[in-house]
Scaffold this motif. Structure first.
Motif, short mmCIF file in Angstrom:
data_model
loop_
_atom_site.label_atom_id
_atom_site.label_comp_id
_atom_site.label_asym_id
_atom_site.label_seq_id
_atom_site.Cartn_x
_atom_site.Cartn_y
_atom_site.Cartn_z
N ASP A 214 1.02 -1.69 -0.24
CA ASP A 214 0.41 0.12 -0.23
C ASP A 214 0.72 1.21 -0.13
O ASP A 214 0.15 2.12 -0.89
N LYS B 71 -12.42 -1.30 -0.73
CA LYS B 71 -11.25 -0.76 -0.37
C LYS B 71 -11.68 0.58 -1.64
O LYS B 71 -10.47 1.80 -0.98
N TYR C 108 -17.66 3.45 6.87
CA TYR C 108 -17.27 4.05 8.84
C TYR C 108 -18.32 4.13 9.14
O TYR C 108 -19.47 4.85 9.13
N ASP D 82 -15.34 7.18 2.48
CA ASP D 82 -14.06 7.71 1.95
C ASP D 82 -14.23 7.67 0.44
O ASP D 82 -14.12 6.69 -0.34
N PRO E 70 -13.63 2.66 1.13
CA PRO E 70 -13.85 2.30 3.60
C PRO E 70 -15.18 2.99 3.55
O PRO E 70 -15.53 4.63 3.64
N LYS F 203 -13.97 1.34 11.48
CA LYS F 203 -13.46 1.67 9.94
C LYS F 203 -14.00 -0.34 8.68
O LYS F 203 -13.61 -1.37 9.52
N ASP G 148 -13.64 -1.87 5.23
CA ASP G 148 -12.53 -1.71 4.40
C ASP G 148 -12.73 -2.73 3.08
O ASP G 148 -11.91 -3.34 2.68
N ARG G 149 -14.38 -3.74 3.47
CA ARG G 149 -14.61 -5.07 2.25
C ARG G 149 -14.03 -4.28 0.82
O ARG G 149 -14.27 -4.50 0.43
N LYS H 103 -8.08 -0.54 12.64
CA LYS H 103 -9.80 -0.50 12.88
C LYS H 103 -10.75 0.24 13.47
O LYS H 103 -11.82 0.85 12.92
#
Length: 730
Positions: free
Chosen positions: A92, A663, A668, A701, A666, A658, A660-661, A604
């Motif tokens: 990343d 990506k 929250y 996000d 994401p 979070k 983030d399944r 997370k």
């Protein structure tokens, strides 16, 4: 089938026994490693088995991820070492170009925080200019060069421990380019440059992208290197089914699979009876799932062990294998003393500004940590597409050449943002934000930014940030703004009137940046404006005001992300004194104190604490400098700017988790607890005149910035369902 298999083995056995297994006449074995992104980690598992079986490898040809694994192995690294590299590499991080917000200058932080949409295309001659790729490759190239530093002095890939070739595609004419000399790390970077995802890279006059487009399974290349027998590892992904194609990324991935799949078929058709094909079953691991690369290694090992009986026909006995290993090209680490440091600066920024950031010295041992830090400091100026280095080996040391390439879509940029906050009752302010900036205004890295906000609260802001001196830490910053905002007048939770505040402002500050996270400034601030009744009794007083004074400010900001932060701290302390000699209607003093601390646990769960305090002494502040409370994380149970006063205090604690399944977007879920108030006089400050509040919210996000919906409530019965688009944390 059994008879056919018997004759194949017989043919292979005959070929092997007609030539010695070791020596100059031994059949040459070539290893072919295909591209496949994260799936390419399976190559490491295959290499483990080949070494266990004592199978000699004489030449290696690889494409994309196959070129990375193959190049590292050819450089003399073991499968175990490569496995450790893949496990420790933060994909990343290395697949992101931009410096972390923590590591950019305070001025760049301020500029980026103005615009919630992260895309900033270039603009020139009335036309929009886009970057050559979503990822320019700044960090991945540095990572690959670090991994191959031990062979940086080797220019011909035939002189590596094992002769090696990387395959790339010339994006200009579509032809295959076989890379056999130069910088090994850069060759690997070229071979894995998926078009539109990674920017093309220029080598020897060719503009190169991923070799998988023309030859994802480079059988022909290994044959061209003289291989008699090939061990071919194909980790290409099958085509997606209809249900799996649902967004731009999956469509792009499908097109890539189609392009590579066609040339792979041709390569497979060219295999001989004496060749070996290993096709690991990698299940649902996709080319982009580098976080699952560790899963691919044992799958590659399993596939190779399933062929161990056939592969053993290529094995050497222990003594012959030791002789083979001893006969590999020996890689010696040359003298790593820095002999010279040079700079190739292709931008208009003064060479001395860049040289000031290079702390490596002649005569010192080469430190890659220091070199990469220095390169990061130059890249952090924000004007460069890529900053990298070349090492030139001399008899008495190594020459370091740092190059800095300006952004091909700059130096003029457009910026965008969206700012909306309000409640479901219709009391919502929506503003579109447009911006223009010009970097490299002069050779001393001047930066000019203009913001235009259109909507219910229009604004024009323009400022020049002009660094002073070679280290650029001192600066002067003049700014000018015109804006119109709406300020409500409330009785309990009912808005009884709304004023329109118009003001123009000029500010001139001088200051000093301390590293990337702290800045101190001194300056003068001059404002003039008027208020008029927008909603309510037209007989309510309208007024004009003038304000002018001196301001001192210190800011510390190590927050890692202004949208949904995961770590960092913030301190903002300012002192303002209004003087009638600078045009103020009334002299007064005002101080503001803000702190913030954010911490994430287990990747997370994020918690944050914010405090805000402010007060006015010795007079009454102009309406433009009064403290306002109300809105998300600013006493969330109240409407935006529902409370105002000469004093204010607020303590806020928030939490979010979070998910983030997905990506790309994401999500929250979180909440906040808040305590404080706004007061007209110092004597009003008390627990009785303060309130508790809080919120529950869902966040996304998005490309437009954070999108939030939630519910806020106070202990005094105020309640509001709110929506917000724009910066989460500012």
């Amino acid at each position: 089938m059994m008879i056919l298999q018997f004759f194949r083995l017989l043919l292979l056995f005959t070929a092997l026994i007609t030539a010695p297994l070791y020596g100059s006449e031994r059949l040459k074995i070539g290893l072919v490693l295909s591209g496949g992104g994260a799936r390419g980690a399976a190559h490491v598992g295959v290499l483990k088995v080949l070494e266990d079986l004592r199978i000699p490898i004489d030449v290696i040809a690889g494409t994309s991820m196959g070129s990375i694994v193959g190049g590292l192995y050819a450089s003399g690294l073991s499968p175990v070492q490569i496995e450790q590299i893949l496990a420790e590499l933060d994909w990343d991080e290395v697949l992101a170009d931009d410096q972390s917000r923590v590591n950019i200058s305070p001025n760049k932080k301020f500029q980026e925080d103005l615009f919630s949409i992260g895309i900033s295309p270039g603009f020139e001659g009335g036309q929009i200019k886009l970057p050559p790729g979503a990822i320019q490759g700044q960090k991945i190239e540095l990572a690959l060069q670090r991994l191959t530093t031990h062979v940086a002095h080797i220019n011909e890939f035939d002189n590596l421990a094992i002769p090696f070739r990387a395959v790339a595609t010339d994006i200009v004419d579509g032809n295959e380019v076989i890379l056999k000399h130069g910088n090994l790390g850069r060759a690997m970077r070229a071979s894995m440059s998926v078009p539109s995802i990674f920017a093309a890279i220029e080598i020897d006059g060719h503009l190169l992208v991923d070799g998988g487009i023309v030859n994802n399974l480079p059988v022909s290349v290994a044959r061209g290197m003289g291989a008699d027998i090939l061990i071919v590892v194909d980790i290409g992904a099958p085509l997606r089914n209809r249900e799996e194609i649902g967004n731009i990324l999956t469509v792009t991935d499908q097109l890539t699979r189609m392009l590579t799949g066609r040339n792979v078929i041709a390569s497979l058709d060219s295999l001989k009876e004496t060749d070996f094909l290993i096709s690991p079953d990698l299940g649902d691991i996709t080319s982009a799932q580098f976080d699952r690369s560790a899963e691919a290694i044992p799958k590659g090992e399993y596939a190779a062990r399933m062929m161990a009986e056939r592969l053993q026909t290529l094995s050497l006995n222990s003594s012959d294998y030791e002789m083979y290993l001893a006969g590999l090209n020996q890689i010696s680490i040359e003298d790593r003393t820095v002999k010279s440091v040079s700079l190739r600066n292709e931008s208009s920024i003064n060479d001395n500004v860049l040289a000031q950031r290079l702390k490596i010295n002649e005569g010192d041992p080469l430190s890659l940590d220091q070199l990469e830090h220095d390169i990061g400091q130059i890249h952090g100026l924000g004007a460069f597409e890529k900053v990298g280095y070349d090492l030139v080996q001399n008899d008495d040391g190594v020459g370091v050449m740092v190059y800095a390439t300006p952004k091909s879509w700059g130096p003029n940029y457009l910026h965008f943002g969206l700012d909306m906050e309000g409640d479901f009752s219709g009391d919502t302010a929506t503003n579109m934000v447009f911006g223009y900036s010009r970097s490299e205004v002069n050779q001393w890295a001047g930066d000019w930014t203009t913001l235009l906000q259109l909507g219910q609260e229009p604004k024009l802001l323009s400022y020049l940030h002009q660094p002073l001196g070679l280290d650029l830490s001192y600066f002067v910053q003049p700014s000018f703004s015109i804006e119109r905002t709406n300020v409500g007048v409330f009785s309990d939770d009912h808005e009884i009137a709304k004023y329109r505040l118009k003001q123009s402002r000029f500010q001139l500050v001088v200051g000093k940046e301390f590293g990337t996270n702290a800045v101190f400034s001194l300056g003068v601030d001059r404002r003039t404006g008027e208020t008029s009744v927008l909603i309510g009794d037209p007989n309510l007083a309208a007024s004009k005001f003038d304000d002018g004074g001196a301001v001192a400010k210190f800011i510390y900001d190590s927050i890692d992300n202004i949208d949904f932060p995961s770590s960092g701290a913030m301190l903002n302390v300012s002192y303002y004194q209004a003087f009638d000699s600078l045009g103020a209607d009334e002299e007064y003093k005002q101080w503001r104190f803000q702190t913030g601390l954010v911490k994430t646990f287990g990747d997370k769960h994020t918690i944050g604490i914010l405090t805000r305090l402010g007060g006015t002494e010795g007079g009454t502040a102009s309406i433009s400098r009064r403290f306002l409370l109300g809105g998300f994380l600013n006493m969330s149970g109240l409407k935006v700017n529902q409370l105002s006063g000469e004093y204010a205090g607020l303590a806020t604690a928030f939490y979010y988790r979070k998910f983030d399944r997905f990506k790309l977007l994401p999500a929250y879920i979180g909440g906040s607890a808040e305590y404080g108030g706004a007061w007209a006089d110092r004597d009003d400050i008390s627990a009785k005149n303060s309130m508790f509040g809080g919120s529950l919210f869902l966040g996304l996000d998005s490309p437009l910035g954070p999108v939030l919906v939630g519910w806020g409530h106070t202990n005094e019965g105020d309640s509001v369902f709110f929506t917000k688009i724009g910066r989460f944390f500012n």
